[in-house]
Scaffold this motif. Structure first.
Motif, PDB file in Angstrom:
ATOM      1  N   SER A 208      -8.555   7.102  -0.240  1.00  0.00           N
ATOM      2  CA  SER A 208      -8.323   7.741  -1.536  1.00  0.00           C
ATOM      3  C   SER A 208      -7.231   7.003  -2.296  1.00  0.00           C
ATOM      4  O   SER A 208      -6.474   6.200  -1.730  1.00  0.00           O
ATOM      5  CB  SER A 208      -7.916   9.206  -1.326  1.00  0.00           C
ATOM      6  OG  SER A 208      -6.701   9.273  -0.592  1.00  0.00           O
ATOM      7  N   ASP A 209      -7.102   7.270  -3.567  1.00  0.00           N
ATOM      8  CA  ASP A 209      -6.116   6.567  -4.395  1.00  0.00           C
ATOM      9  C   ASP A 209      -4.687   6.863  -3.967  1.00  0.00           C
ATOM     10  O   ASP A 209      -3.803   6.007  -4.086  1.00  0.00           O
ATOM     11  CB  ASP A 209      -6.306   6.958  -5.869  1.00  0.00           C
ATOM     12  CG  ASP A 209      -7.607   6.410  -6.445  1.00  0.00           C
ATOM     13  OD1 ASP A 209      -8.107   5.402  -5.901  1.00  0.00           O
ATOM     14  OD2 ASP A 209      -8.121   7.005  -7.417  1.00  0.00           O
ATOM     15  N   ASP A 210      -4.437   8.081  -3.452  1.00  0.00           N
ATOM     16  CA  ASP A 210      -3.073   8.410  -3.021  1.00  0.00           C
ATOM     17  C   ASP A 210      -2.819   8.030  -1.568  1.00  0.00           C
ATOM     18  O   ASP A 210      -1.748   8.303  -1.025  1.00  0.00           O
ATOM     19  CB  ASP A 210      -2.780   9.893  -3.232  1.00  0.00           C
ATOM     20  CG  ASP A 210      -3.703  10.793  -2.406  1.00  0.00           C
ATOM     21  OD1 ASP A 210      -4.616  10.263  -1.728  1.00  0.00           O
ATOM     22  OD2 ASP A 210      -3.520  12.024  -2.436  1.00  0.00           O
ATOM     23  N   ASN A 326      -7.996  -1.763  -3.197  1.00  0.00           N
ATOM     24  CA  ASN A 326      -7.007  -0.731  -3.466  1.00  0.00           C
ATOM     25  C   ASN A 326      -5.625  -1.376  -3.578  1.00  0.00           C
ATOM     26  O   ASN A 326      -5.044  -1.786  -2.566  1.00  0.00           O
ATOM     27  CB  ASN A 326      -7.020   0.318  -2.349  1.00  0.00           C
ATOM     28  CG  ASN A 326      -6.264   1.580  -2.745  1.00  0.00           C
ATOM     29  OD1 ASN A 326      -5.191   1.513  -3.325  1.00  0.00           O
ATOM     30  ND2 ASN A 326      -6.848   2.727  -2.434  1.00  0.00           N
TER      31      ASN A 326
END
Length: 536
Positions: A208-210, A326
Motif C-alpha cells: 500500500s502507499d503508506d 513505490n
C-alpha cells in the motif's frame, strides 16, 4: 473407537501438552515482545515500511495488514503459531498410523473387532481435539493480554485449522509411504514447500502507499499458511479463508481412511524400490551402513540447502523491482544502504536459516543411532568386531559430512546465483564467510546430540530437537519476545561469523570451535562405558 482414542490420549497426553504449552507461550510472549519493542504506532509503521523493502523478512514473517497492535502481532507470530500446530499434527498422524503399523501394533488391533479403519479414525479424533484445544488456548491467551476478542478468536481458529489441514496431510502421507520415516519426510517437505510458496506470494504482492499493508499475489492460495494469513486477524477478520484449512484437512482425512481400508497391511501406495541382489563392496563397513541408512535424507536436506542459497542471492533483485513501483520503498532502501548492504543482510538471514536446516539434518542422523539402539538392530552391528565408540563415531562423522554437503550445496547455488545476476565480487566473500560460519554452528548440534545420546539415551530424541528449537528461538526471535540481547549469544546460529559493511566479524568462532572439539571428545570418551538401552 473411543477405547482406541483413550489409549492414544494416555500415550500422548504429555507430548501434546508440551506442544500446546509451547505454542500458547509463543503467542503470549509475542504480545509482550511487541508491546515492549514496538510500543508506539510510529515504531510499528517504521518496521512495516522496512519490511516492504526487504523481501527476506516477508518470506519468514507474516502478512502485513496494518500497524495496530493486533495486526502487527499477527504479522510477527502467526506463521510460527500455524507451523507449530502443523508439526504437532503431522507427527501425531504418522505416529498413530504408519508408526504403529511398523511396530506391529496395527496388525494386532486389526485382528480385533476394531478392524483396520477405526485406529485411523481414532488418530483423526485425537488430532482434531488437540488442534481445537490449541486454538482455544491461543485465543484465550491473546484475549487475556487485552487484544480484540474477534481477532483473537480468529487467530486461534486459523491456528487450529492449519493444524487440521496438516493432520489430513499427515494421514495421507502415512497411506502413501511404506515407513514412518518416509511419511514424516514427505510431510516436512510439503510443509516447507507450502511455507515458501506463501512467502513468495507475499513478496510478489503489492504494498500500500503508506507501507503498512500488502495485497498478496495468487500463489498464497496454494498454501494452508496462506489461507491462515489471508484471514487477516485484527484487520478485516475474514472467516472464510480460515474454513479452507478445516475443509481441506477433513477431506484428506476421509480419503486416507478410505485408502486404509483397501491397501495391504505394511504396504504403501508409493512402491518401494527393489534392492540389489548383492551388496556393493562399499557396504562392507559400519560407516558405509550409516551412509546407506541416511543418504536419502542427506540428499533431501542438500536440495533444501541449494534452494536457500539460490534465494539468498536472487531476492535482492526483487527488492529493486518493488522499489521501482513505490518511491517510499526506495527511500527505505536508501536508508538501509547507508546502514549496511541489503545484499549482505539478505545473505546473512538466509544462511542463518541454512544453519538451522543443517543442524536439523545432523540431529536427525545422530538420533538415528538411538532409534537403531531402541529397535534392537544396533546389537547386530555391535556383535561384529565393531566397538561402541567406533559405532557412535560413524554417526557423528556422517552427520558432520552431511552438514558440509548441505552448506556446500547452498554456497555453490549462491555462487551460481551471483554469477547469473552479475553479483558484486565482495558478495562472494560474504557467502563464503557466512556459509562456513553456519557450517560450524550446525556442527555444534552434532556433538550436543551425541552427548545427549551417551548421557540420557531415552530422552535423546526430544531433547536434541528441543535444543535446536531453543537455539532458533533465541538466535532469531529473541528480540521479538522481548528477551535481553545477551540471550542471543546462547545460540550458535547467532554468534557465527558474518560480514558487515565489508568487514568480517568473526564473533564467537573460537567458542564454536571449542564447543565442537570438547563435545566430540567427551561423547566418544564417555561412550566407552555406556551400556546399551534397547527398550525405548
Amino acid at each position: 473407537m473411543f477405547a482406541l482414542f483413550r489409549q492414544r490420549l494416555r500415550r500422548d497426553w504429555l507430548q501434546l501438552l508440551l506442544w500446546i504449552l509451547a505454542t500458547v507461550m509463543m503467542a503470549y510472549a509475542g504480545f509482550a515482545g511487541v508491546t515492549q519493542s514496538y510500543g508506539t504506532h510510529a515504531d510499528r509503521v517504521d518496521v512495516l515500511a522496512a519490511v516492504m523493502a526487504n523481501p527476506v523478512i516477508m518470506m519468514f514473517r507474516g502478512l502485513p495488514s496494518g500497524a495496530s497492535e493486533g495486526a502487527f502481532l499477527s504479522f510477527e507470530i502467526l506463521p510460527w503459531l500455524t507451523m507449530l500446530a502443523a508439526l504437532m499434527s503431522t507427527f501425531l498422524a504418522v505416529r498413530h498410523t504408519r508408526g504403529d503399523e511398523e511396530a506391529g501394533r496395527s496388525e494386532l488391533v486389526a485382528a480385533t473387532p476394531a478392524g483396520r479403519t477405526r485406529p485411523t479414525a481414532a488418530a483423526l479424533l485425537l488430532g482434531l481435539l488437540a488442534d481445537v484445544v490449541l486454538g482455544l488456548l491461543v485465543a484465550a491467551s491473546l484475549i487475556g493480554s487485552g487484544l480484540d476478542a474477534e481477532g483473537s478468536w480468529l487467530t486461534g481458529a486459523v491456528t487450529a485449522t492449519s493444524g487440521i489441514a496438516f493432520l489430513g496431510i499427515g494421514l495421507m502421507a502415512a497411506q502413501l509411504m511404506r515407513t514412518s520415516r518416509g511419511a514424516n519426510s514427505l510431510t516436512i517437505w510439503i510443509l516447507v514447500a507450502t511455507f515458501l510458496i506463501n512467502g513468495i506470494g507475499n513478496v510478489a504482492g503489492t504494498p500500500s502507499d503508506d507501507l503498512t499493508r500488502i495485497d498478496s499475489a495468487w500463489p498464497v492460495w496454494l498454501s494452508p499458511f496462506g489461507w491462515a494469513e489471508q484471514a487477516r486477524p485484527y484487520d478485516t477478520n475474514a472467516w472464510g479463508p480460515a474454513l479452507l484449512g478445516l475443509a481441506f484437512g477433513l477431506v484428506l482425512a476421509v480419503i486416507a481412511i478410505a485408502l486404509q481400508s483397501v491397501r495391504d497391511m505394511g504396504e504403501g501406495f508409493v512402491p518401494a524400490r527393489d534392492g540389489r541382489r548383492y551388496a556393493r563392496p562399499a557396504l562392507s563397513g559400519p560407516q558405509a551402513l550409516v551412509w546407506r541408512l541416511t543418504s536419502g535424507g542427506i540428499i533431501g536436506w542438500a536440495i533444501g540447502g541449494a534452494l536457500v542459497g539460490i534465494l539468498a542471492t536472487t531476492l535482492s533483485g526483487l527488492a529493486g523491482e518493488i522499489s521501482g513501483s513505490n518511491p517510499a520503498v526506495q527511500e527505505i532502501l536508501d536508508k538501509i544502504a547507508k546502514a549496511g548492504s541489503i545484499d549482505e543482510t539478505l545473505i546473512t538471514v538466509f544462511f542463518t536459516m541454512l544453519g538451522v536446516l543443517a543442524a536439523c539434518a545432523a540431529v536427525q542422523i545422530v538420533v538415528r543411532a538411538r532409534q537403531e539402539e531402541a529397535h534392537g538392530t544396533a546389537e547386530s552391528v555391535l556383535a561384529q568386531p565393531v566397538g561402541r565408540v567406533r559405532w557412535l563415531a560413524d554417526y557423528v562423522l556422517v552427520a558432520t559430512f552431511a552438514v558440509i554437503i548441505i552448506c556446500g550445496a547452498a554456497m555453490g547455488a549462491a555462487y551460481l546465483g551471483l554469477m547469473a545476476n552479475d553479483g558484486k565480487a565482495e558478495l562472494f566473500r560474504v557467502v563464503t564467510v557466512v556459509g562456513f560460519g553456519q557450517m560450524l554452528a550446525a556442527c555444534v548440534f552434532t556433538v550436543v546430540a551425541a552427548l545427549l545420546f551417551v548421557l540420557i539415551p531415552r530422552a535423546t530424541i526430544p531433547l536434541a530437537w528441543a535444543v535446536v528449537l531453543l537455539a532458533t528461538v533465541f538466535g532469531m526471535f529473541g528480540p521479538l519476545f522481548g528477551l535481553p540481547e545477551w540471550t542471543t549469544k546462547f545460540s550458535p546460529f547467532a554468534v557465527a561469523p558474518i560480514v558487515s559493511n565489508g568487514d568480517v566479524d568473526v564473533r564467537g568462532v573460537w567458542w564454536l570451535v571449542l564447543a565442537v572439539a570438547v563435545g566430540a571428545v567427551a561423547s566418544l570418551s564417555l561412550m566407552r562405558r555406556r551400556e546399551l538401552h534397547p527398550v525405548g
